[in-house]
Design an enzyme around this catalytic site. Structure first.
Site, PDB file in Angstrom:
ATOM      1  N   ARG A  73       1.076  -1.213  -0.498  1.00  0.00           N
ATOM      2  CA  ARG A  73      -0.238  -0.086  -0.040  1.00  0.00           C
ATOM      3  C   ARG A  73       1.257   1.306  -0.031  1.00  0.00           C
ATOM      4  NH1 ARG A  73      -1.989   0.855   4.246  1.00  0.00           N
ATOM      5  NH2 ARG A  73      -1.673   0.194   5.401  1.00  0.00           N
ATOM      6  N   TYR A 215      -1.381  -3.229  -7.099  1.00  0.00           N
ATOM      7  CA  TYR A 215      -1.142  -4.259  -5.471  1.00  0.00           C
ATOM      8  C   TYR A 215      -2.167  -4.423  -4.970  1.00  0.00           C
ATOM      9  CZ  TYR A 215       1.826  -7.126  -2.636  1.00  0.00           C
ATOM     10  OH  TYR A 215       2.429  -7.937  -1.497  1.00  0.00           O
ATOM     11  N   LYS A 224      -9.114  -2.458   1.849  1.00  0.00           N
ATOM     12  CA  LYS A 224      -9.026  -0.663   2.153  1.00  0.00           C
ATOM     13  C   LYS A 224      -9.814   0.252   2.477  1.00  0.00           C
ATOM     14  CE  LYS A 224      -6.172  -3.545   4.735  1.00  0.00           C
ATOM     15  NZ  LYS A 224      -6.651  -3.897   6.247  1.00  0.00           N
ATOM     16  N   HIS A 244     -10.989  -1.974  11.552  1.00  0.00           N
ATOM     17  CA  HIS A 244      -9.714  -3.057  11.553  1.00  0.00           C
ATOM     18  C   HIS A 244     -10.303  -4.114  12.157  1.00  0.00           C
ATOM     19  CE1 HIS A 244      -5.684  -3.178   9.783  1.00  0.00           C
ATOM     20  NE2 HIS A 244      -6.532  -3.867   9.566  1.00  0.00           N
ATOM     21  N   SER A 266      -0.093  -3.266  12.378  1.00  0.00           N
ATOM     22  CA  SER A 266       0.431  -4.347  11.186  1.00  0.00           C
ATOM     23  C   SER A 266       1.220  -5.149  12.729  1.00  0.00           C
ATOM     24  CB  SER A 266       0.796  -4.018  10.340  1.00  0.00           C
ATOM     25  OG  SER A 266       1.588  -2.331  10.596  1.00  0.00           O
ATOM     26  N   CYS A 268       1.426  -7.747  14.132  1.00  0.00           N
ATOM     27  CA  CYS A 268       1.293  -7.945  15.749  1.00  0.00           C
ATOM     28  C   CYS A 268       0.244  -9.339  15.524  1.00  0.00           C
ATOM     29  CB  CYS A 268       0.339  -7.050  16.752  1.00  0.00           C
ATOM     30  SG  CYS A 268       1.212  -5.504  16.779  1.00  0.00           S
ATOM     31  N   THR A 271      -4.078 -11.928  11.898  1.00  0.00           N
ATOM     32  CA  THR A 271      -4.178 -14.173  11.078  1.00  0.00           C
ATOM     33  C   THR A 271      -3.793 -15.057  11.880  1.00  0.00           C
ATOM     34  OG1 THR A 271      -3.961 -12.201   9.015  1.00  0.00           O
ATOM     35  CG2 THR A 271      -3.955 -14.719   8.953  1.00  0.00           C
ATOM     36  N   ASP A 291      -9.520  -9.515   9.450  1.00  0.00           N
ATOM     37  CA  ASP A 291      -9.026  -8.234   9.053  1.00  0.00           C
ATOM     38  C   ASP A 291     -10.195  -7.575   9.301  1.00  0.00           C
ATOM     39  OD1 ASP A 291      -6.919  -6.742   8.755  1.00  0.00           O
ATOM     40  OD2 ASP A 291      -7.675  -6.295   6.439  1.00  0.00           O
ATOM     41  N   ASN A 385       6.422  -7.795   2.574  1.00  0.00           N
ATOM     42  CA  ASN A 385       5.051  -8.219   2.094  1.00  0.00           C
ATOM     43  C   ASN A 385       4.335  -9.013   0.964  1.00  0.00           C
ATOM     44  OD1 ASN A 385       2.599  -6.952   2.708  1.00  0.00           O
ATOM     45  ND2 ASN A 385       3.044  -5.168   0.949  1.00  0.00           N
ATOM     46  N   ARG A 387       2.127 -11.823  -0.376  1.00  0.00           N
ATOM     47  CA  ARG A 387       1.402 -12.588  -0.121  1.00  0.00           C
ATOM     48  C   ARG A 387       0.242 -14.072  -0.396  1.00  0.00           C
ATOM     49  NH1 ARG A 387      -1.121  -8.587   3.918  1.00  0.00           N
ATOM     50  NH2 ARG A 387       0.180  -6.931   4.190  1.00  0.00           N
ATOM     51  N   ARG A 418       2.410  -3.933  19.641  1.00  0.00           N
ATOM     52  CA  ARG A 418       3.580  -5.000  20.771  1.00  0.00           C
ATOM     53  C   ARG A 418       4.262  -3.855  20.762  1.00  0.00           C
ATOM     54  NH1 ARG A 418       6.975  -7.687  17.131  1.00  0.00           N
ATOM     55  NH2 ARG A 418       5.909  -8.732  16.115  1.00  0.00           N
ATOM     56  N   TYR A 514       1.525 -16.634  20.598  1.00  0.00           N
ATOM     57  CA  TYR A 514       0.735 -18.403  19.496  1.00  0.00           C
ATOM     58  C   TYR A 514      -0.292 -18.396  20.473  1.00  0.00           C
ATOM     59  CZ  TYR A 514       4.924 -16.657  16.568  1.00  0.00           C
ATOM     60  OH  TYR A 514       5.023 -16.873  15.647  1.00  0.00           O
ATOM     61  N   GLU A 516      -0.774 -20.519  23.546  1.00  0.00           N
ATOM     62  CA  GLU A 516      -1.184 -20.195  24.826  1.00  0.00           C
ATOM     63  C   GLU A 516      -1.484 -18.441  24.746  1.00  0.00           C
ATOM     64  OE1 GLU A 516       0.023 -22.277  26.616  1.00  0.00           O
ATOM     65  OE2 GLU A 516       1.964 -23.303  25.394  1.00  0.00           O
TER      66      GLU A 516
HETATM   67  O1  O2Y Z   1       0.486  -4.015   1.468  1.00  0.00           O
HETATM   68  C1  O2Y Z   1      -0.614  -3.899   0.661  1.00  0.00           C
HETATM   69  O2  O2Y Z   1      -2.091  -3.526  -0.418  1.00  0.00           O
HETATM   70  C2  O2Y Z   1      -1.950  -5.429   2.211  1.00  0.00           C
HETATM   71  S1  O2Y Z   1      -1.696  -4.566   2.997  1.00  0.00           S
HETATM   72  C3  O2Y Z   1      -3.238  -5.438   4.345  1.00  0.00           C
HETATM   73  C4  O2Y Z   1      -3.444  -6.697   3.395  1.00  0.00           C
HETATM   74  C5  O2Y Z   1      -4.279  -7.878   4.201  1.00  0.00           C
HETATM   75  C6  O2Y Z   1      -4.732  -6.827   5.575  1.00  0.00           C
HETATM   76  N1  O2Y Z   1      -3.679  -6.024   6.019  1.00  0.00           N
HETATM   77  C7  O2Y Z   1      -3.224  -5.475   5.792  1.00  0.00           C
HETATM   78  C8  O2Y Z   1      -3.370  -4.056   6.648  1.00  0.00           C
HETATM   79  O3  O2Y Z   1      -2.671  -3.378   6.025  1.00  0.00           O
HETATM   80  O4  O2Y Z   1      -3.944  -3.773   7.237  1.00  0.00           O
HETATM   81 MN    MN Z   2      -4.943  -4.950   8.118  1.00  0.00          MN
END
Ligand code: O2Y
Ligand code: MN
Length: 606
Positions: A73, A215, A224, A244, A266, A268, A271, A291, A385, A387, A418, A514, A516
């Site tokens: 992004r 992308y 998003k 989010h 992000s 943390c 998923t 997400d 990054n 995916r 974090r 994880y 735990e």
């Molecule tokens: O980098 C991207 O284009 C994807 S960003 C993303 C993808 C899935 C879930 N969350 C995110 C995020 O940036 O929060």
């Molecule tokens: Mn996200």
């Protein structure tokens, strides 16, 4: 399907205008069928853009490599173009909508020459659900079409719900740069240079215009752009929440279930938490979403959440059988991989997959790559990054109700980040407004020097929504406070703050994380059930030392440290919020949050 066959005159007109502007070779309206997906994949394979993976090891899976400049992004090219700059707020990039449309119209003019135009009708949320929203994306990218097939519900069934005059969010997308006569993309990943990329949102007219990137979040406009930035504005206006957040279902050994939504910045492990395998016997965790959560009030005055997506667009590096076995099983078939490494036998590989690279690879840039474990500075085989795009139904622990059009009743909301020190393993808000305060101060330690922050500093990301809120964050905080006034406190979800990332003074993890983390989820479950033991502290309710079963390897002293209130640390935290964080939102920072800050400070001084 042809444009002329569409029943919706407004949609037809919008498409015709886009055709006149962008001048594609032809136009195709997606029907969402498997044949359509297969045909699109064939086209991508034939052009050299997609590589089929080993059909024995990864049936139905394909690998894509993006342009090295188009890998994530682009926040500095993402705009909230509200009429007034003040409505976008100090944390969003703003451009005047009229000016921006002029600039982008010039870029869009003729941009699809030599390419096809695809029209993708999609539903965010189960088709026909009263919480769902319809969008229509116009794009010149086949990669976008196949990803949208996985991430959303696409096609004829959506057009049927839309009818002759239903509402939809128009989403314009082009990878940019027209092809010259006779020229073709020829397997290349087309995109525009950074200064020509625009990811634009027009909140008043509920429109999305994206140009120059193919992308992820820049191009799959349902995620998003629609489900967070535009939906957050719609939610503000209609009295609901577009967040989010992951959604999980947790079931205790007696078979009683609760639903939890959770927001984390992000990196943390969102998923991972959504698909967690509990270590405590008899407990079960299932996934509703990883997400995004849309929450609306039901007739009973409770908040109900849906996952508006139909797939996972997860980060590959670091995903392995230990960190997330359910994600690993979700991506065994029918998955699109982007920017991962490829083995000689056409399987995928990435850093943190859990085993060494088996021989020679092709890295994400398309070059030969041999792992050199002695070279700490070696470029990674997979982009950090990189995916996977996988259908949610392939996740072995999807909750059966994940597509329930009514959503699931939310018992608890978690915020986290974090935080190596100060913030305890878990604490519970005293009430809704205190919970909103917790959301407003979310932050995460940045692990490597990034942008203008040095490693080790805390980057605040309120509600993990900073890059995704389509309006002023101060107004967003106020909206959250107002949501709490729409029902009674007992019907609202309880709010908690968790921190899996505490470290000792010499840098060792205090908590194993994880699976735990299920021990903490169990306490949260019990609190929602009225049974979990807690003590009242200046920062909120906290588990008694025996309320959370200690995992192996965590001593009683560790547990005490994890569950202590660091009074001096919190005083510094409060000072940082007062001096550096809250002032960013100016006069729109709700008084209720200043009051909450004062109240906590006072309690800490006692
Ligand atoms: O980098 C991207 O284009 C994807 S960003 C993303 C993808 C899935 C879930 N969350 C995110 C995020 O940036 O929060
Ligand atoms: Mn996200």
């Amino acid at each position: 399907m042809k444009v002329e066959e569409l029943q919706h005159e407004g949609l037809k007109k919008w498409i015709q205008e886009a055709v006149a502007l962008m001048q594609p070779e032809d136009v195709y309206v997606c029907d969402g069928s498997q044949q359509e997906y297969d045909a699109m994949i064939k086209k991508l394979v034939d052009s050299g853009m997609a590589t089929p993976l080993n059909p024995q090891k990864r049936p139905g899976c394909y690998l894509f490599r993006s342009d090295p400049s188009d890998v994530a992004r682009v926040e500095n090219r993402t705009y909230i173009a509200s009429k007034s700059q003040d409505d976008a707020g100090p944390t969003n990039n703003w451009l005047d909508p009229v000016e921006l449309k002029k600039t982008m119209t010039d870029l869009y003019r003729g941009c699809m020459k030599g390419r096809h135009m695809y029209v993708i009708p999609f539903s965010m949320g189960p088709v026909g659900s009263n919480i769902a929203k319809i969008g229509v994306e116009i794009t010149d990218s086949e990669y976008v079409v196949v990803n949208m097939h996985i991430m959303t519900r696409v096609g004829k069934k959506v057009l049927d719900v839309l009818g002759k005059n239903g509402e939809y969010v128009p989403c314009l997308h082009s990878v940019g740069k027209p092809l010259a006569a006779g020229e073709s993309d020829n397997g290349k990943w087309p995109c525009a240079p950074l200064e020509k990329k625009y990811i634009s949102h027009f909140p008043e007219t509920r429109e999305i215009w994206s140009y120059g990137s193919g992308y992820g979040g820049n191009a799959l406009l349902g995620k998003k752009c629609l489900a967070l930035r535009i939906a957050s504005v719609i939610a503000r206006d209609e009295g609901w929440l577009a967040e989010h957040m992951l959604i999980l279902k947790i079931t205790n050994p007696a078979g009683k279930s609760k639903y939890i939504c959770a927001a984390f910045p992000s990196a943390c492990g969102k998923t991972n938490l959504a698909m967690l395998v509990p270590t405590i016997p008899g407990w079960k965790v299932e996934t509703v979403g990883d997400d995004i959560a849309w929450m609306k009030f039901g007739k009973d005055g409770r908040l109900y959440a849906i996952n508006p997506e139909a797939g996972f667009f997860g980060v590959a590096p670091g995903t392995n059988m230990q960190s997330n076995p359910n994600a690993m099983r979700s991506i065994e078939k029918n998955t699109i991989f982007t920017n991962v490494g490829m083995t000689e036998d056409k399987d995928v590989w990435w850093e943190g997959i859990g085993y060494d690279a088996p021989g020679k690879l092709i890295d994400w840039k398309g070059n030969e790559w041999v792992q050199d474990k002695n070279n700490k500075a070696q470029e990674p085989a997979a982009h950090p990054n990189a995916r996977f795009t996988a259908p949610a139904r392939q996740c072995p622990v999807m909750a059966p109700e994940w597509e329930d059009p009514n959503g699931v009743p939310v018992d608890a909301i978690l915020f986290g980040g974090r935080r190596p020190s100060i913030v305890p393993l878990v604490h519970e808000a005293k009430n809704w407004v205190h919970g909103v305060f917790m959301g407003s101060i979310v932050g995460s330690e940045i692990t490597t020097a990034a942008l203008d922050l040095k490693a080790g500093t805390i980057r605040r990301d309120p509600f993990a929504m900073l890059p995704f809120c389509g309006y002023h964050m101060g107004d967003y905080f106020k909206h959250w406070i107002n949501i709490g006034k729409k029902t009674t406190e007992d019907k609202l979800p309880k709010i908690f703050f968790v921190n899996w990332f505490r470290k000792t003074a010499d840098g060792k993890w205090l908590w194993p994380g994880y699976g735990e983390n299920s021990r903490v989820l169990a306490w949260i479950f019990e609190r929602c059930d009225g049974t979990g033991k807690a003590v009242d502290t200046p920062i909120g309710y906290m588990p008694t030392i025996d309320a959370i079963q200690r995992p192996e390897g965590v001593s009683e002293a560790d547990m005490k440290e994890l569950l202590a209130v660091d009074i001096e640390g919190w005083k510094k935290e409060i000072a940082d919020i007062r001096e550096n964080h809250y002032p960013k939102f100016g006069s729109k920072l709700p008084k209720e949050l200043w009051d909450e800050l004062d109240a906590i400070e006072k309690r800490l001084q006692k």
